[in-house]
Design an enzyme around this catalytic site. Structure first.
Site, PDB file in Angstrom:
ATOM      1  N   VAL A 160       0.837  -1.201   0.000  1.00 44.76           N
ATOM      2  CA  VAL A 160       0.000   0.000   0.000  1.00 44.76           C
ATOM      3  C   VAL A 160       0.870   1.248   0.000  1.00 44.76           C
ATOM      4  O   VAL A 160       0.642   2.181  -0.775  1.00 44.76           O
ATOM      5  CB  VAL A 160      -0.960  -0.008   1.202  1.00 44.76           C
ATOM      6  CG1 VAL A 160      -1.737   1.299   1.279  1.00 44.76           C
ATOM      7  CG2 VAL A 160      -1.927  -1.185   1.097  1.00 44.76           C
ATOM      8  N   TYR A 161       1.876   1.271   0.863  1.00 44.58           N
ATOM      9  CA  TYR A 161       2.776   2.426   0.894  1.00 44.58           C
ATOM     10  C   TYR A 161       3.464   2.605  -0.458  1.00 44.58           C
ATOM     11  O   TYR A 161       3.492   3.709  -1.016  1.00 44.58           O
ATOM     12  CB  TYR A 161       3.838   2.249   1.983  1.00 44.58           C
ATOM     13  CG  TYR A 161       4.867   3.361   1.991  1.00 44.58           C
ATOM     14  CD1 TYR A 161       4.594   4.563   2.623  1.00 44.58           C
ATOM     15  CD2 TYR A 161       6.087   3.216   1.333  1.00 44.58           C
ATOM     16  CE1 TYR A 161       5.518   5.593   2.619  1.00 44.58           C
ATOM     17  CE2 TYR A 161       7.021   4.239   1.320  1.00 44.58           C
ATOM     18  CZ  TYR A 161       6.733   5.426   1.967  1.00 44.58           C
ATOM     19  OH  TYR A 161       7.645   6.450   1.947  1.00 44.58           O
ATOM     20  N   GLY A 162       4.012   1.521  -1.000  1.00 44.16           N
ATOM     21  CA  GLY A 162       4.713   1.611  -2.283  1.00 44.16           C
ATOM     22  C   GLY A 162       3.808   2.049  -3.416  1.00 44.16           C
ATOM     23  O   GLY A 162       4.208   2.842  -4.271  1.00 44.16           O
TER      24      GLY A 162
END
Length: 258
Positions: free
Chosen positions: A150-152
């Site tokens: 999700v962060y990436g």
């Protein structure tokens, strides 16, 4: 640019705070915003009175507009806007990540940048000039890391967004990317639930990462001097990565000694 007015979202901690300090030391006018009231008050006491410290949540466009308005009221305008606010999540597969946690990451890292650009672009165009920097992170270059999907994905989207904006902003407004590389902050070392995984990661960090006070003066200088449309400023280049791995057997670094 001799003396600039720079507004930094997420500027009350980590890279944003380090850049604010470096810019102030160079004589620039600085406005920062953050969401944590206690931290905002503490930063207000730590920075000189010449700095503007404002409470704003970048996921709310009205609050971002309020930050812009406060900076304009204090300094008369904003020359450079840095969309730096960002958060990560526990390193876990997507289906094990709580929906609220995933939403917070996407809202802060992507919607926050969208809001910042949507506020800054028309105001800068009306003023006749201005530059926007968006902050890259893990995933921006397409590299994937298990547990940080999700962060990436949010950071990959920021890179695409910036490249698209560079083609559609008015001529008076320029947009670029700042890539700080691996910097020892809560964002880098947080989210590990397995001590063995953290120990393994720290070995890599000690080769490739740097402390905030090492990277941010370099970023700050380029943030006010490399303001061309489509600019891409990278601290951790491929060449630097290769040199650091080559030197690792002969070099001892412990970024976590304290």
């Amino acid at each position: 640019m001799s003396t600039a007015t720079v507004a930094i979202t997420g500027g009350t901690r980590g890279i944003g705070f380090g850049m604010a300090q470096a810019l102030l030391a160079r004589g620039h006018r600085v406005a920062v915003c953050g969401t944590d009231p206690e931290r905002t008050d503490r930063v207000r006491a730590e920075l000189p009175d010449s700095a503007l410290v404002h409470a704003a949540d970048v996921t709310d466009r009205d609050q971002v507009q309020g930050f812009w308005n406060a900076a304009v009221e204090r300094f008369g305008g904003v020359d450079i806007w840095i969309n730096n606010a960002g958060i990560s999540h526990t390193r876990t597969p997507l289906w094990e990540l709580a929906a609220d946690d995933a939403r917070k990451v996407v809202n802060t890292n992507l919607l926050g940048v969208l809001n910042g650009c949507a506020v800054a672009v028309p105001a800068m165009a009306a003023h006749g000039r201005g530059h926007i920097w968006n902050m890259e992170g893990l995933g921006s270059d397409g590299r994937s890391v298990p547990g940080l999907g999700v962060y990436g994905a949010s950071k990959r989207a920021v890179t695409y967004l910036t490249e698209a904006l560079a083609k559609e902003t008015p001529d008076q407004v320029t947009v670029g990317l700042l890539s700080p590389g691996m910097v020892v902050t809560d964002l880098l070392i947080g989210g590990y639930s397995d001590p063995a995984e953290l120990a393994k990661a720290r070995r890599i960090f000690n080769i490739l990462a740097d402390r905030v006070e090492t990277v941010t003066p370099w970023l700050a200088e380029r943030a006010v001097t490399r303001t061309r449309n489509g600019a891409h400023v990278r601290w951790l280049t491929t060449g630097k990565v290769l040199r650091r791995f080559a030197a690792a057997p002969f070099r001892t670094r412990d970024l976590f000694a304290d």
